[in-house]
Motif scaffolding. Structure first.
Motif, mmCIF file in Angstrom:
data_model
loop_
_atom_site.group_PDB
_atom_site.id
_atom_site.type_symbol
_atom_site.label_atom_id
_atom_site.label_comp_id
_atom_site.label_asym_id
_atom_site.label_seq_id
_atom_site.Cartn_x
_atom_site.Cartn_y
_atom_site.Cartn_z
ATOM 1 N N ALA A 120 0.828 -1.208 0.000
ATOM 2 C CA ALA A 120 0.000 0.000 0.000
ATOM 3 C C ALA A 120 0.859 1.254 0.000
ATOM 4 C CB ALA A 120 -0.930 -0.005 1.211
ATOM 5 N N THR A 121 1.919 1.253 0.773
ATOM 6 C CA THR A 121 2.815 2.406 0.815
ATOM 7 C C THR A 121 3.478 2.623 -0.542
ATOM 8 O OG1 THR A 121 3.239 2.094 3.174
ATOM 9 C CG2 THR A 121 4.863 3.363 1.923
ATOM 10 N N LEU A 140 -8.827 -4.063 2.023
ATOM 11 C CA LEU A 140 -8.157 -3.237 1.013
ATOM 12 C C LEU A 140 -8.652 -1.801 1.035
ATOM 13 C CD1 LEU A 140 -7.706 -5.602 -2.051
ATOM 14 C CD2 LEU A 140 -6.238 -5.250 -0.064
ATOM 15 N N GLU A 141 -9.903 -1.583 1.422
ATOM 16 C CA GLU A 141 -10.378 -0.204 1.601
ATOM 17 C C GLU A 141 -9.580 0.500 2.684
ATOM 18 O OE1 GLU A 141 -14.506 -0.845 2.402
ATOM 19 O OE2 GLU A 141 -15.117 -0.300 0.362
ATOM 20 N N ARG A 142 -9.279 -0.227 3.745
ATOM 21 C CA ARG A 142 -8.501 0.362 4.833
ATOM 22 C C ARG A 142 -7.085 0.697 4.364
ATOM 23 N NH1 ARG A 142 -4.745 -1.580 8.029
ATOM 24 N NH2 ARG A 142 -5.112 -3.723 7.339
ATOM 25 N N LEU A 143 -6.505 -0.174 3.557
ATOM 26 C CA LEU A 143 -5.134 0.027 3.116
ATOM 27 C C LEU A 143 -5.014 1.078 2.007
ATOM 28 C CD1 LEU A 143 -3.888 -3.686 2.982
ATOM 29 C CD2 LEU A 143 -2.957 -1.889 4.453
ATOM 30 N N ASP A 178 -14.691 -9.359 3.656
ATOM 31 C CA ASP A 178 -13.515 -9.071 4.480
ATOM 32 C C ASP A 178 -12.361 -8.555 3.628
ATOM 33 O OD1 ASP A 178 -14.897 -9.904 6.702
ATOM 34 O OD2 ASP A 178 -13.921 -11.862 6.842
ATOM 35 N N GLY A 179 -12.202 -9.125 2.439
ATOM 36 C CA GLY A 179 -11.134 -8.675 1.548
ATOM 37 C C GLY A 179 -11.342 -7.257 1.091
ATOM 38 N N LEU A 180 -12.571 -6.921 0.749
ATOM 39 C CA LEU A 180 -12.870 -5.561 0.320
ATOM 40 C C LEU A 180 -12.629 -4.569 1.447
ATOM 41 C CD1 LEU A 180 -14.016 -3.616 -1.812
ATOM 42 C CD2 LEU A 180 -16.304 -4.164 -0.954
#
Length: 248
Positions: free
Chosen positions: A67-68, A118-121, A113-115
């Motif tokens: 993500a970074t 990845l939304e958080r990241l 859970d995957g969505l």
């Protein structure tokens, strides 16, 4: 690869130009988890050619490092690549994570859970698109995806009419064909792309999706992509579009 092998694509794009039209292209890359040298190559050649990129990330095994890294790339979007890319099919079946081998509520909970993960990241870099591992998903799951937060489904092949969900598919796989993996002849890839463009000429049919798998690319795949971008990026008969623009 000889220069002559690109002539069919040039001729097809010239036909689009003369008709005052642009062939719409988009790029999806699968199986990302973490920063790698291969990913760096993909990011570099797409950035240099101003080609929008959608990266299908496996939620179960990714984290802050990817993500970074991707936060530095304005041209890259992220999609949800299943949950863990685990095969639940039998040995006599084609590989599937999102098939009928488990209860639907279990599969859908993993996708949700995957969505969320990845939304958080990724925040706004994430597009709510599901990319099923191996491009396979049980038909009974598709109508239930929107309730999990997905807006778009992306598999391989011509989009089926009457789908309960918006489709943004890929059509030319740079790596795989008929059980063979890697080192595809460039002339074959050009021919497949031209055939897809010819099928769309004169209509407002779906954009042509190019599918890549950066982790298994060799010199041949990188050479093909670099040449493809060079042939198309400034051609008035073609335009590379982002998944977000195509699915909005």
């Amino acid at each position: 690869m000889t220069d002559d092998e690109w002539v069919p694509l040039r001729q097809e794009l010239e036909r689009w130009r003369l008709a005052g039209r642009q062939a719409r292209l988009w790029l999806r890359d699968d199986d990302a988890i973490e920063p790698t040298e291969e990913l760096e190559t993909l990011l570099r050649i797409t950035r240099q050619s101003s080609v929008p990129l959608t990266i299908a990330v496996i939620p179960a095994f990714t984290g802050e490092a990817l993500a970074t890294r991707l936060s530095l790339e304005d041209h890259a979007l992220v999609a949800v690549h299943g949950w863990s890319h685990a095969n639940h099919a039998g040995s006599d079946e084609k590989k599937q994570e999102l098939g009928r081998h488990r209860q639907a509520q279990v599969v859908l909970a993993e996708l949700r859970d995957g969505l969320v993960a990845l939304e958080r990241l990724y925040g706004k870099t994430l597009i709510p698109m599901l990319v099923p591992p191996w491009n396979r998903i049980s038909e009974e799951l598709v109508p239930q995806l929107s309730a999990q937060g997905f807006d778009v489904l992306s598999v391989f092949g011509k989009a089926k009419a009457g789908s309960p969900m918006r489709l943004l598919n890929t059509h030319v796989d740079v790596v795989n064909t008929r059980g063979k993996r890697g080192d595809r002849p460039h002339a074959d890839l050009v021919a497949e792309l031209v055939a897809q463009l010819q099928a769309r000429f004169g209509s407002d049919d779906e954009a042509v999706g190019i599918l890549t798998h950066h982790l298994v690319h060799g010199a041949s795949e990188w050479e093909f992509l670099t040449r493809l971008f060079a042939e198309t990026m400034h051609h008035p008969g073609a335009v590379w579009m982002s998944a977000r623009d195509l699915s909005s």
